[in-house]
Design an enzyme around this catalytic site. Structure first.
Site, PDB file in Angstrom:
ATOM      1  N   HIS A  50       0.571 -10.311  18.852  1.00  0.00           N
ATOM      2  CA  HIS A  50       0.019 -11.560  18.819  1.00  0.00           C
ATOM      3  C   HIS A  50       0.454 -12.289  20.175  1.00  0.00           C
ATOM      4  O   HIS A  50      -0.122 -12.880  20.688  1.00  0.00           O
ATOM      5  CB  HIS A  50       0.019 -12.315  17.820  1.00  0.00           C
ATOM      6  CG  HIS A  50       1.321 -12.960  17.578  1.00  0.00           C
ATOM      7  ND1 HIS A  50       2.292 -12.255  17.107  1.00  0.00           N
ATOM      8  CD2 HIS A  50       1.908 -14.349  17.832  1.00  0.00           C
ATOM      9  CE1 HIS A  50       3.398 -13.192  17.135  1.00  0.00           C
ATOM     10  NE2 HIS A  50       2.994 -14.405  17.497  1.00  0.00           N
ATOM     11  N   ASP A  54      -8.169   0.920  -4.546  1.00  0.00           N
ATOM     12  CA  ASP A  54      -7.042   1.572  -3.989  1.00  0.00           C
ATOM     13  C   ASP A  54      -7.250   2.314  -2.638  1.00  0.00           C
ATOM     14  O   ASP A  54      -7.921   3.288  -2.793  1.00  0.00           O
ATOM     15  CB  ASP A  54      -6.441   2.585  -4.978  1.00  0.00           C
ATOM     16  CG  ASP A  54      -5.185   3.263  -4.582  1.00  0.00           C
ATOM     17  OD1 ASP A  54      -4.728   2.865  -3.425  1.00  0.00           O
ATOM     18  OD2 ASP A  54      -4.772   4.297  -5.076  1.00  0.00           O
ATOM     19  N   LYS A  81       1.291  -4.826  14.556  1.00  0.00           N
ATOM     20  CA  LYS A  81       2.823  -4.369  14.863  1.00  0.00           C
ATOM     21  C   LYS A  81       3.305  -4.515  13.257  1.00  0.00           C
ATOM     22  O   LYS A  81       3.104  -5.329  12.539  1.00  0.00           O
ATOM     23  CB  LYS A  81       3.281  -5.259  15.572  1.00  0.00           C
ATOM     24  CG  LYS A  81       4.226  -6.783  15.268  1.00  0.00           C
ATOM     25  CD  LYS A  81       5.430  -6.785  15.760  1.00  0.00           C
ATOM     26  CE  LYS A  81       5.925  -8.162  15.288  1.00  0.00           C
ATOM     27  NZ  LYS A  81       7.143  -8.556  14.611  1.00  0.00           N
ATOM     28  N   ASP A 108      12.155  -6.683  15.479  1.00  0.00           N
ATOM     29  CA  ASP A 108      11.043  -7.811  15.244  1.00  0.00           C
ATOM     30  C   ASP A 108      10.504  -8.295  16.613  1.00  0.00           C
ATOM     31  O   ASP A 108       9.386  -8.643  16.199  1.00  0.00           O
ATOM     32  CB  ASP A 108      11.936  -8.646  14.504  1.00  0.00           C
ATOM     33  CG  ASP A 108      10.996  -9.771  13.751  1.00  0.00           C
ATOM     34  OD1 ASP A 108      10.006  -9.264  13.296  1.00  0.00           O
ATOM     35  OD2 ASP A 108      11.129 -11.118  13.570  1.00  0.00           O
ATOM     36  N   LYS A 139      17.445 -16.419  15.580  1.00  0.00           N
ATOM     37  CA  LYS A 139      17.099 -17.082  14.695  1.00  0.00           C
ATOM     38  C   LYS A 139      18.008 -18.188  14.349  1.00  0.00           C
ATOM     39  O   LYS A 139      19.277 -17.912  14.610  1.00  0.00           O
ATOM     40  CB  LYS A 139      16.690 -16.500  13.301  1.00  0.00           C
ATOM     41  CG  LYS A 139      15.506 -15.586  13.552  1.00  0.00           C
ATOM     42  CD  LYS A 139      14.358 -15.658  12.488  1.00  0.00           C
ATOM     43  CE  LYS A 139      13.324 -14.608  12.631  1.00  0.00           C
ATOM     44  NZ  LYS A 139      12.043 -15.012  13.122  1.00  0.00           N
ATOM     45  N   HIS A 160       7.223  -7.857  21.507  1.00  0.00           N
ATOM     46  CA  HIS A 160       7.055  -8.925  22.181  1.00  0.00           C
ATOM     47  C   HIS A 160       7.265  -9.222  23.529  1.00  0.00           C
ATOM     48  O   HIS A 160       6.793  -9.459  24.572  1.00  0.00           O
ATOM     49  CB  HIS A 160       7.256 -10.196  21.503  1.00  0.00           C
ATOM     50  CG  HIS A 160       6.427 -10.500  20.154  1.00  0.00           C
ATOM     51  ND1 HIS A 160       5.520 -10.022  19.616  1.00  0.00           N
ATOM     52  CD2 HIS A 160       7.180 -11.139  18.853  1.00  0.00           C
ATOM     53  CE1 HIS A 160       5.120 -10.080  18.393  1.00  0.00           C
ATOM     54  NE2 HIS A 160       6.129 -10.634  17.709  1.00  0.00           N
ATOM     55  N   GLU A 218      14.531 -19.341  18.115  1.00  0.00           N
ATOM     56  CA  GLU A 218      13.706 -20.280  16.811  1.00  0.00           C
ATOM     57  C   GLU A 218      14.756 -20.971  16.046  1.00  0.00           C
ATOM     58  O   GLU A 218      15.995 -20.269  15.988  1.00  0.00           O
ATOM     59  CB  GLU A 218      13.153 -19.000  16.049  1.00  0.00           C
ATOM     60  CG  GLU A 218      12.071 -18.424  16.667  1.00  0.00           C
ATOM     61  CD  GLU A 218      11.483 -17.146  15.808  1.00  0.00           C
ATOM     62  OE1 GLU A 218       9.965 -17.057  15.712  1.00  0.00           O
ATOM     63  OE2 GLU A 218      12.241 -16.413  15.282  1.00  0.00           O
TER      64      GLU A 218
HETATM   65  C1  BG6 Z   1       6.550 -12.325  14.442  1.00  0.00           C
HETATM   66  C2  BG6 Z   1       7.948 -12.097  14.024  1.00  0.00           C
HETATM   67  O1  BG6 Z   1       6.181 -11.067  15.349  1.00  0.00           O
HETATM   68  O2  BG6 Z   1       6.744 -13.344  15.746  1.00  0.00           O
HETATM   69  C3  BG6 Z   1       8.559 -13.353  13.658  1.00  0.00           C
HETATM   70  O3  BG6 Z   1       8.043 -10.941  12.830  1.00  0.00           O
HETATM   71  C4  BG6 Z   1       8.666 -14.365  14.575  1.00  0.00           C
HETATM   72  O4  BG6 Z   1      10.035 -12.950  13.220  1.00  0.00           O
HETATM   73  C5  BG6 Z   1       7.047 -14.516  15.221  1.00  0.00           C
HETATM   74  O5  BG6 Z   1       9.056 -15.545  14.183  1.00  0.00           O
HETATM   75  C6  BG6 Z   1       7.169 -15.688  16.346  1.00  0.00           C
HETATM   76  O6  BG6 Z   1       5.750 -15.856  16.810  1.00  0.00           O
HETATM   77  P1  BG6 Z   1       5.429 -17.087  17.322  1.00  0.00           P
HETATM   78  O7  BG6 Z   1       4.040 -16.740  17.819  1.00  0.00           O
HETATM   79  O8  BG6 Z   1       5.574 -18.185  16.244  1.00  0.00           O
HETATM   80  O9  BG6 Z   1       6.561 -17.477  18.465  1.00  0.00           O
END
Ligand code: BG6
Length: 463
Positions: A170, A87, A140, A227, A318, A232, A208
């Site tokens: 990322h 834990d 994140k 999100d 989305k 990003h 997306e």
């Molecule tokens: C994430 C989000 O950080 O990035 C997701 O939580 C999103 O909702 C994703 O789909 C998109 O990342 P990538 O690299 O696939 O464009």
């Protein structure tokens, strides 16, 4: 630019979770295959597993991600693994983590964990005297609004110096995002155009075609703005709009990015449109009658000498018609072409950087067709064709984190500035409009662009 620090071990918290399985293992494997990994890997999680079982699950997730596995590379990777269960919010597993570290003093702790556990884990590591020369990488989200982001930073700063904290977003590991700095400043043809004299507006689209699917209980508390926009897309905007860094260090780069963020006034709720795709409310985990947005569109300004008067339009959603993320600069219209018999107004040039899929750059020109009418002519470059296959974002980020290269990790002030910009939209969310699956969001999003060129159809692969 490595800053002198290099990890002598990697400790992955949450090693049995989704993120580690989908992203971290495949990234480690790729680094191992390229001969870039040379530290022991200690996996930590609550589940009772043996190291052999961890190795087994790593192999499966690497097979899923890569299609096939090179046995020799995998064996080398597997020989680095140790597993510690326990834990992590109690002191109990930390002596065993210390034992597994075997006296190594510069571990990278990678927290593939929910944000609510960041501070408790860091506190336990500190109590066990395991952080003095360590670094901690966090995924994140960094907070869920400005106040919580500040509170989290304050908590972490009680035990860690700022340079010990690596905030992983990322998008900052994506090759076309990194490429932006080079394209802009290594090419006078770009650098000369990149300002208010040439650009009339900037559009950033992150579309997306898939929906929230099984992530309802996570996503419903978050929404599109938190999100992907606050993190990003605002970090991409900072890179698109910044002035050239004065030197090669991470601080040189982040100083310039933060300058841009500081020049962006708080977003206005009157310049913000929220949408929710039809059918979202029926997803498991979504609250009845939820008003969470699955689409966000907003207009921002950048009040500095380079960009004043150039509106920035951002949209993310989305269940839109396609999957594509791009940055688009729309340039000024040229004067009328009086040398033609029928001088019409030609379309303005556009510069498009496609972040994904199939990263590349397009310059949209106008040319005269055989029928003596102007036509749009795209000048395209696909980065993979010209520059070779890039590293995957997590591979790049993990390697950078292990080798002390801080450039790709979001600095605390950048995170707080981006929350500051969107905070009014979180405090006073406007109504959410429904939109059909497969559309570009609610029609109200078009109204944000009144007086500017409308939303452009994104550049899709193969078109
Ligand atoms: C994430 C989000 O950080 O990035 C997701 O939580 C999103 O909702 C994703 O789909 C998109 O990342 P990538 O690299 O696939 O464009």
């Amino acid at each position: 630019m490595p800053g002198g620090w290099e990890a002598d071990a990697l400790v992955i918290f949450g090693v049995t979770g989704d993120l580690a399985q989908k992203m971290t293992f495949p990234a480690l494997y790729r680094l191992e295959r390229r001969g870039l990994l040379d530290v022991p890997v200690i996996g930590v999680a609550g589940r009772k597993l043996t190291t052999a079982e961890l190795v087994d699950s790593a192999r499966k997730s690497i097979e899923r991600a890569e299609g096939s596995v090179n046995d020799a590379a995998f064996e080398r990777l597997a020989s680095r693994f140790t597993y510690v269960s326990g834990d992590v919010t109690s002191p109990e597993p930390y002596p065993r983590i210390a034992h597994a570290l075997g006296g190594r003093r510069r571990p990278l702790y990678y927290l593939a964990m929910p944000p609510s556990l960041f501070a408790p884990i860091v506190d336990e590591l500190a109590a066990a005297h395991l952080v003095a020369q360590a670094r901690v990488a966090l995924e994140k989200p960094f907070g869920h609004d400005l106040a919580s982001a500040r509170a989290l930073n304050r908590q972490l700063n009680q035990v860690l110096a700022p340079e010990q904290i690596l905030r992983v977003d990322h998008f900052l590991g994506k090759e076309p995002v990194i490429e932006l700095e080079y394209l802009r400043f290594a090419n006078s043809a770009m650098a000369e155009l990149w300002n208010r004299d040439s650009v009339v507006s900037l559009q950033i689209t992150m579309a997306e075609e898939f929906g929230v699917e099984t992530r309802g209980s996570f996503y419903d508390k978050v929404g599109a703005l938190r999100d992907v926009v606050q993190n990003h897309l605002l970090l991409v905007l900072a890179l698109v709009a910044m002035d050239p860094p004065v030197g090669p260090s991470a601080d040189d780069l982040w100083d310039k990015k933060v300058e841009v963020l500081r020049s962006i006034p708080d977003a206005s709720v009157h310049q913000y449109v929220r949408g929710q795709y039809d059918g979202y409310l029926q997803l498991p985990g979504v609250a009845p009658g939820s008003a969470t947005e699955t689409f966000a569109a907003l207009r921002l300004e950048i009040n500095n000498w380079r960009w004043e008067g150039v509106p920035v339009f951002i949209r993310a959603g989305k269940r839109l018609p396609a999957r594509v993320t791009e940055v688009r600069l729309i340039l000024r219209e040229p004067p009328r072409l009086n040398f033609l018999p029928d001088p019409g107004q030609v379309a303005p040039n556009q510069i498009v950087l496609r972040i994904g899929p199939e990263p590349g750059m397009r310059l949209q020109l106008s040319a005269l067709s055989e029928e003596s009418a102007w036509r749009l002519v795209p000048l395209d470059t696909i980065f993979a064709h010209e520059l070779g296959e890039p590293l995957a974002p997590y591979e790049r980020l993990l390697y950078a984190a292990l080798t002390g290269d801080d450039r790709y990790f979001a600095r605390q002030d950048a995170v707080e500035q981006s929350w500051r910009i969107v905070q009014p939209l979180l405090t006073y969310p406007p109504p959410v409009y429904p939109y059909p699956v497969g559309s570009w969001g609610p029609p109200e999003a078009a109204e944000l662009l009144a007086g500017s060129p409308p939303w452009q159809q994104p550049w899709l692969p193969g078109t």
